[in-house]
Design a protein around this motif. Structure first.
Motif, PDB file in Angstrom:
ATOM      1  N   LEU A   1     -25.304  20.851  21.104  1.00 52.63           N
ATOM      2  CA  LEU A   1     -26.540  20.753  21.881  1.00 52.63           C
ATOM      3  C   LEU A   1     -26.359  21.300  23.299  1.00 52.63           C
ATOM      4  O   LEU A   1     -27.241  21.989  23.831  1.00 52.63           O
ATOM      5  N   GLN A   2     -25.225  20.995  23.913  1.00 55.72           N
ATOM      6  CA  GLN A   2     -24.983  21.487  25.272  1.00 55.72           C
ATOM      7  C   GLN A   2     -24.854  23.006  25.303  1.00 55.72           C
ATOM      8  O   GLN A   2     -25.319  23.651  26.243  1.00 55.72           O
TER       9      GLN A   2
ATOM     10  N   MET B   1     -26.420  24.955  23.505  1.00 48.61           N
ATOM     11  CA  MET B   1     -27.763  25.498  23.317  1.00 48.61           C
ATOM     12  C   MET B   1     -28.631  25.278  24.554  1.00 48.61           C
ATOM     13  O   MET B   1     -29.822  25.605  24.546  1.00 48.61           O
ATOM     14  N   GLY B   2     -28.038  24.705  25.601  1.00 48.21           N
ATOM     15  CA  GLY B   2     -28.749  24.575  26.865  1.00 48.21           C
ATOM     16  C   GLY B   2     -29.392  23.230  27.116  1.00 48.21           C
ATOM     17  O   GLY B   2     -30.095  23.065  28.117  1.00 48.21           O
ATOM     18  N   VAL B   3     -29.145  22.245  26.232  1.00 40.93           N
ATOM     19  CA  VAL B   3     -29.695  20.915  26.450  1.00 40.93           C
ATOM     20  C   VAL B   3     -28.961  20.262  27.622  1.00 40.93           C
ATOM     21  O   VAL B   3     -27.753  20.427  27.784  1.00 40.93           O
ATOM     22  N   GLN B   4     -29.688  19.522  28.443  1.00 40.07           N
ATOM     23  CA  GLN B   4     -29.104  18.950  29.656  1.00 40.07           C
ATOM     24  C   GLN B   4     -28.050  17.895  29.327  1.00 40.07           C
ATOM     25  O   GLN B   4     -27.988  17.351  28.221  1.00 40.07           O
ATOM     26  N   SER B   5     -27.238  17.557  30.324  1.00 36.49           N
ATOM     27  CA  SER B   5     -26.069  16.704  30.118  1.00 36.49           C
ATOM     28  C   SER B   5     -26.405  15.275  29.690  1.00 36.49           C
ATOM     29  O   SER B   5     -25.566  14.596  29.117  1.00 36.49           O
ATOM     30  N   TYR B   6     -27.638  14.809  29.967  1.00 45.34           N
ATOM     31  CA  TYR B   6     -27.981  13.447  29.588  1.00 45.34           C
ATOM     32  C   TYR B   6     -28.006  13.254  28.070  1.00 45.34           C
ATOM     33  O   TYR B   6     -28.066  12.124  27.577  1.00 45.34           O
ATOM     34  N   VAL B   7     -27.950  14.364  27.329  1.00 47.91           N
ATOM     35  CA  VAL B   7     -27.929  14.249  25.864  1.00 47.91           C
ATOM     36  C   VAL B   7     -26.726  13.440  25.397  1.00 47.91           C
ATOM     37  O   VAL B   7     -26.757  12.803  24.352  1.00 47.91           O
TER      38      VAL B   7
END
Length: 341
Positions: free
Chosen positions: A304-305, A307-313
């Protein structure tokens, strides 16, 4: 005249039993391989979505090597969990262990092996104190270890003056993170070796059988002559020693110690421990299921990271995984709660 009918009824009963047994075996197999299969699907999915970045040797080498500390900490958790207890002090032990190694080696000039032994001795004492308070005062392990973890955090902050200490002996750093096999840091292989040792202990020794017996029913264990208190104390001591080893790995991986290093690892460790109890040996906390769970979780977060999802994921993923894993592990146990008597 009734003999043929009795024979038919007996044959029908056997057929029904065989059918149920076959269905149960298939269900058991599905439960055992569900998590590894989901991990494979996760890899395939991220590989299709982002092949140029995710499907590289560097990505997998980083994922495998970076989770060694978390894997060892999770292995520490499953020892008391098998006996029906929780150890919330493992994060504090990890942090204090890493800090002791750093302070003794960097500030006081101790040889690295002596600093490591001192950290392990500290862990033994912590586990013993946890166990004695829990057993002899009849206090729940959750409360005892929560208090101990907070106490250890305070000791770490006091001893380090709330500062990060770096410059640990290159000998430890070299044999934990610098030297590699197949491009993967040796820390990964140490963690897998500990996984194998713990699996052998839990599966093939009397210690493992007693832990499992106590975890399934303490009242029955007492009636069977098992020294339940001694088993529970030993489980917490083993948990602390493994957590201290995780701290040593952390010190070698980072080349120093951070007074807050262990706090962020407690939630992921519990998520992986319970998720691992749904795989390989469903309904039981087991080392190989734990290892798969750790790398399943990090694969999802890394994918996910990338793919550009923010760190709170990371918090969302670990928190959601813990809720789902606890529910699934309870189902795998047949909806039977542990007897804490």
């Amino acid at each position: 005249m009734s003999a043929p009918d009795d024979t038919k009824d007996s044959t029908a009963t056997k057929d029904v039993k065989n059918s149920r047994s076959s269905k149960a075996n298939r269900l058991d197999l599905v439960q055992r391989v569900a998590l590894p299969f989901a991990w494979l699907l996760l890899i395939v999915g991220f590989g299709i979505a982002n092949p140029s970045v995710f499907l590289t040797a560097a990505t997998f080498q980083t994922m495998l090597g970076s989770q060694a500390v978390l894997l060892v900490l999770t292995l520490a958790l499953i020892v008391p969990l098998t006996a029906g207890d929780y150890d919330l002090s493992v994060a504090g032990v990890l942090t204090l262990s890493a800090m002791m190694v750093a302070i003794l080696n960097v500030q006081h000039g101790w040889p690295i092996w002596a600093a490591v032994l001192a950290a392990l001795a500290m862990a033994l004492v912590v586990g013993l104190v946890n166990g004695l308070i829990m057993v002899y005062f009849g206090i729940e392990s959750l409360i005892v270890t929560l208090g101990m973890g907070t106490l250890l955090t305070g000791i770490t902050l006091w001893a380090s003056d709330s500062a990060t200490i770096s410059g640990i002996s290159q000998g430890l750093v070299e044999y934990v993170i610098v030297k590699r096999f197949a491009g993967i840091s040796l820390a990964f292989f140490y963690a897998i070796a500990l996984c194998a040792v713990l699996w052998w202990v839990l599966e093939y020794t009397s210690i493992g059988r007693r832990l499992l017996f106590v975890g399934r029913g303490r009242s029955v264990s007492k009636l069977s002559g098992v020294r339940v208190g001694r088993v529970r104390v030993g489980a917490l001591m083993g948990s602390s020693v493994l957590a201290a080893l995780a701290g040593v790995l952390y010190a070698g991986t980072s080349g120093g110690a951070d007074p807050s290093s262990g706090s962020s690892l407690l939630l992921p460790a519990f998520a992986a421990a319970f998720l691992g109890a749904t795989s390989i040996m469903p309904g039981r906390f087991n080392p190989w299921g734990t290892a798969i769970a750790v790398y399943f979780l990090v694969t999802g977060i890394t994918g996910l990271q990338l793919m550009g999802v923010q760190s709170y994921v990371q918090q969302l993923f670990y928190g959601g995984a813990l809720l789902v894993a606890v529910a699934l592990s309870q189902l795998a146990r047949g909806r039977v709660p542990l007897d804490n008597g």
